[in-house]
Design a protein around this motif. Structure first.
Motif, PDB file in Angstrom:
ATOM      1  N   GLU A  42     -10.167  34.812 -50.801  1.00  0.00           N
ATOM      2  CA  GLU A  42     -10.071  35.595 -52.031  1.00  0.00           C
ATOM      3  C   GLU A  42      -9.155  34.849 -52.996  1.00  0.00           C
ATOM      4  N   PHE A  43      -9.359  35.034 -54.303  1.00  0.00           N
ATOM      5  CA  PHE A  43      -8.649  34.258 -55.323  1.00  0.00           C
ATOM      6  C   PHE A  43      -7.122  34.255 -55.175  1.00  0.00           C
ATOM      7  N   ASN A  44      -6.497  35.447 -55.062  1.00  0.00           N
ATOM      8  CA  ASN A  44      -5.025  35.506 -55.055  1.00  0.00           C
ATOM      9  C   ASN A  44      -4.431  34.730 -53.877  1.00  0.00           C
ATOM     10  N   HIS A  59     -10.350  45.667 -58.671  1.00  0.00           N
ATOM     11  CA  HIS A  59      -9.543  45.399 -57.481  1.00  0.00           C
ATOM     12  C   HIS A  59      -8.113  45.968 -57.532  1.00  0.00           C
ATOM     13  N   ASP A  60      -7.364  45.485 -58.530  1.00  0.00           N
ATOM     14  CA  ASP A  60      -5.905  45.655 -58.468  1.00  0.00           C
ATOM     15  C   ASP A  60      -5.449  47.102 -58.542  1.00  0.00           C
ATOM     16  N   HIS A 108     -11.925  36.042 -66.376  1.00  0.00           N
ATOM     17  CA  HIS A 108     -11.028  36.808 -67.261  1.00  0.00           C
ATOM     18  C   HIS A 108     -10.928  36.231 -68.673  1.00  0.00           C
ATOM     19  N   ASP A 119      -8.376  43.773 -64.226  1.00  0.00           N
ATOM     20  CA  ASP A 119      -8.092  44.813 -63.234  1.00  0.00           C
ATOM     21  C   ASP A 119      -6.592  45.017 -63.061  1.00  0.00           C
ATOM     22  N   ASP A 120      -5.790  43.971 -63.306  1.00  0.00           N
ATOM     23  CA  ASP A 120      -4.335  44.158 -63.338  1.00  0.00           C
ATOM     24  C   ASP A 120      -3.966  45.134 -64.454  1.00  0.00           C
ATOM     25  N   MET A 175      -2.843  43.323 -53.359  1.00  0.00           N
ATOM     26  CA  MET A 175      -4.289  43.149 -53.530  1.00  0.00           C
ATOM     27  C   MET A 175      -4.524  41.662 -53.304  1.00  0.00           C
ATOM     28  N   THR A 203      -0.412  42.006 -57.299  1.00  0.00           N
ATOM     29  CA  THR A 203      -1.843  41.950 -57.611  1.00  0.00           C
ATOM     30  C   THR A 203      -2.245  40.591 -58.177  1.00  0.00           C
ATOM     31  N   ASN A 226     -14.168  35.613 -52.204  1.00  0.00           N
ATOM     32  CA  ASN A 226     -14.846  35.501 -53.493  1.00  0.00           C
ATOM     33  C   ASN A 226     -14.674  34.114 -54.116  1.00  0.00           C
ATOM     34  N   ASN A 251      -4.628  34.484 -62.912  1.00  0.00           N
ATOM     35  CA  ASN A 251      -5.862  34.575 -63.703  1.00  0.00           C
ATOM     36  C   ASN A 251      -5.809  33.655 -64.929  1.00  0.00           C
TER      37      ASN A 251
HETATM   38  C1  BDR Z   1      -8.181  39.263 -57.679  1.00  0.00           C
HETATM   39  O1  BDR Z   1      -8.279  38.046 -58.428  1.00  0.00           O
HETATM   40  C2  BDR Z   1      -8.057  38.298 -59.785  1.00  0.00           C
HETATM   41  O2  BDR Z   1      -9.001  37.643 -60.555  1.00  0.00           O
HETATM   42  C3  BDR Z   1      -8.074  39.784 -59.977  1.00  0.00           C
HETATM   43  O3  BDR Z   1      -7.157  40.159 -60.991  1.00  0.00           O
HETATM   44  C4  BDR Z   1      -7.664  40.316 -58.632  1.00  0.00           C
HETATM   45  O4  BDR Z   1      -6.261  40.389 -58.522  1.00  0.00           O
HETATM   46  C5  BDR Z   1      -9.535  39.569 -57.068  1.00  0.00           C
HETATM   47  O5  BDR Z   1      -9.931  38.523 -56.238  1.00  0.00           O
END
Ligand code: BDR
Ligand code: CA
Length: 312
Positions: free
Chosen positions: A164-166, A239-240, A81, A13-14, A150, A124, A158, A38
């Motif tokens: 969320e991951f980031n 997402h990004d 990814h 998504d980036d 993002m 992102t 998630n 990622n």
């Molecule tokens: C975010 O985590 C990454 O895996 C994606 O690129 C996005 O930035 C979503 O949670």
């Protein structure tokens, strides 16, 4: 156009965020900085370069940034990814080297060299680079136009139930970035889970029938597979690219003001982004959160960007 530095960790998504930033005339992409997220920083830096090759835009500098979070151990999203960070397509060899100088220094130099209030930072990936930049050169905080991330989510997680991951990867960095005095918009999962690359979307992009449209379709095929398997989604959320779309047309991404904070010490909630919706936000609230995506308009922007970059 909006002048941006894109701090990212491509990432399927980036990659779409980069394509949208390059393919829409409302954005001027001043440079890309990368961060371990990622995948390792070496891999995502290489991926950013490959995406630029696909877009015919290797003139955009790519600066490698932080290889690990401020305090925590490296954690990558290989399940989502893949081993390269951008599995599912052949990645073309870059023909220009990675730009000299650390990504954090590039962010600082770019903001200080520009007129105050003209550069927007879009992040992102994990927020390590932005946090380091704000600490290394605090003057950038009042000079940037705004920060758009993002990351996070006010009702959804998630990587954990609420994170969320980031944000999860480097919560201390996220807390620094959210707590700084710059205006910040959080494009979180509440919004980005609306940005699904459906079959209709893909068909329309596939119909462009160019190397870049095939690249997009290949990326989405892999991303769909992993999102089905690991997140239970029918289609992958891109997402990004939503963070870039917000800057192109704020009507595509509706937002509302709400004070934000990042949880650092919760037993079950570390990495959660907490938005305070209890009452109307105070007049001096620096935070906005993204709420509602115009799905049709969003994918129109992405489709047109891919068309333009394909020479269409
Ligand atoms: C975010 O985590 C990454 O895996 C994606 O690129 C996005 O930035 C979503 O949670
Ligand atoms: Ca990302």
């Amino acid at each position: 156009p909006r002048r941006i530095v894109l701090d990212c960790d491509p990432g399927h998504d980036d990659a779409v965020a980069i394509i949208l930033a390059l393919g829409d005339p409302a954005i001027e992409l001043l440079g890309i900085t990368t961060v371990g997220g990622n995948q390792t920083v070496d891999k995502v830096t290489r991926n950013a370069q490959s995406v630029l090759v696909m877009c015919g835009r290797e003139d955009v500098p790519v600066h490698a940034g932080a290889s690990r979070p401020l305090l925590r151990a490296v954690e990558v999203a290989e399940d989502i990814h893949g081993e390269s960070g951008l599995d599912g397509v052949d990645l073309p060899e870059p023909t220009v080297p990675v730009a000299p100088g650390h990504g954090v220094q590039f962010i600082i130099d770019t903001v200080l060299a520009a007129e105050p209030g003209t550069v927007t930072l879009v992040a992102t990936g994990p927020l390590t680079n932005l946090a380091l930049a704000a600490r290394l050169e605090p003057r950038i905080v009042e000079r940037v136009r705004e920060v758009v991330i993002m990351g996070g989510g006010y009702h959804e997680g998630n990587w954990t139930a609420v994170a969320e991951f980031n944000i999860w990867v480097d919560p201390e960095a996220a807390a620094i970035v959210v707590d700084e005095a710059w205006p910040l918009t959080m494009v979180g999962l509440d919004l980005t889970h609306q940005a699904l690359a459906t079959a209709e979307v893909e068909d329309r992009i596939a119909a462009l029938d160019t190397d870049l449209s095939r690249f997009f379709v290949g990326l989405m095929a892999f991303f769909r597979q992993t999102y089905r398997e690991h997140q239970g989604f029918p289609d992958p959320p891109v997402h990004d690219a939503c963070a870039v779309a917000y800057l192109i047309d704020p009507d595509v991404v509706a937002t509302r003001p709400a004070p934000l904070a990042v949880e650092l010490r919760g037993e079950h909630t570390t990495g959660m982004t907490v938005a305070d919706f209890r009452r109307p936000a105070p007049g001096d609230c620096r935070h906005r959160v993204a709420t509602k995506l115009d799905h049709a308009r969003f994918w129109e922007l992405v489709t047109r960007a891919i068309g333009r970059l394909s020479g269409g």
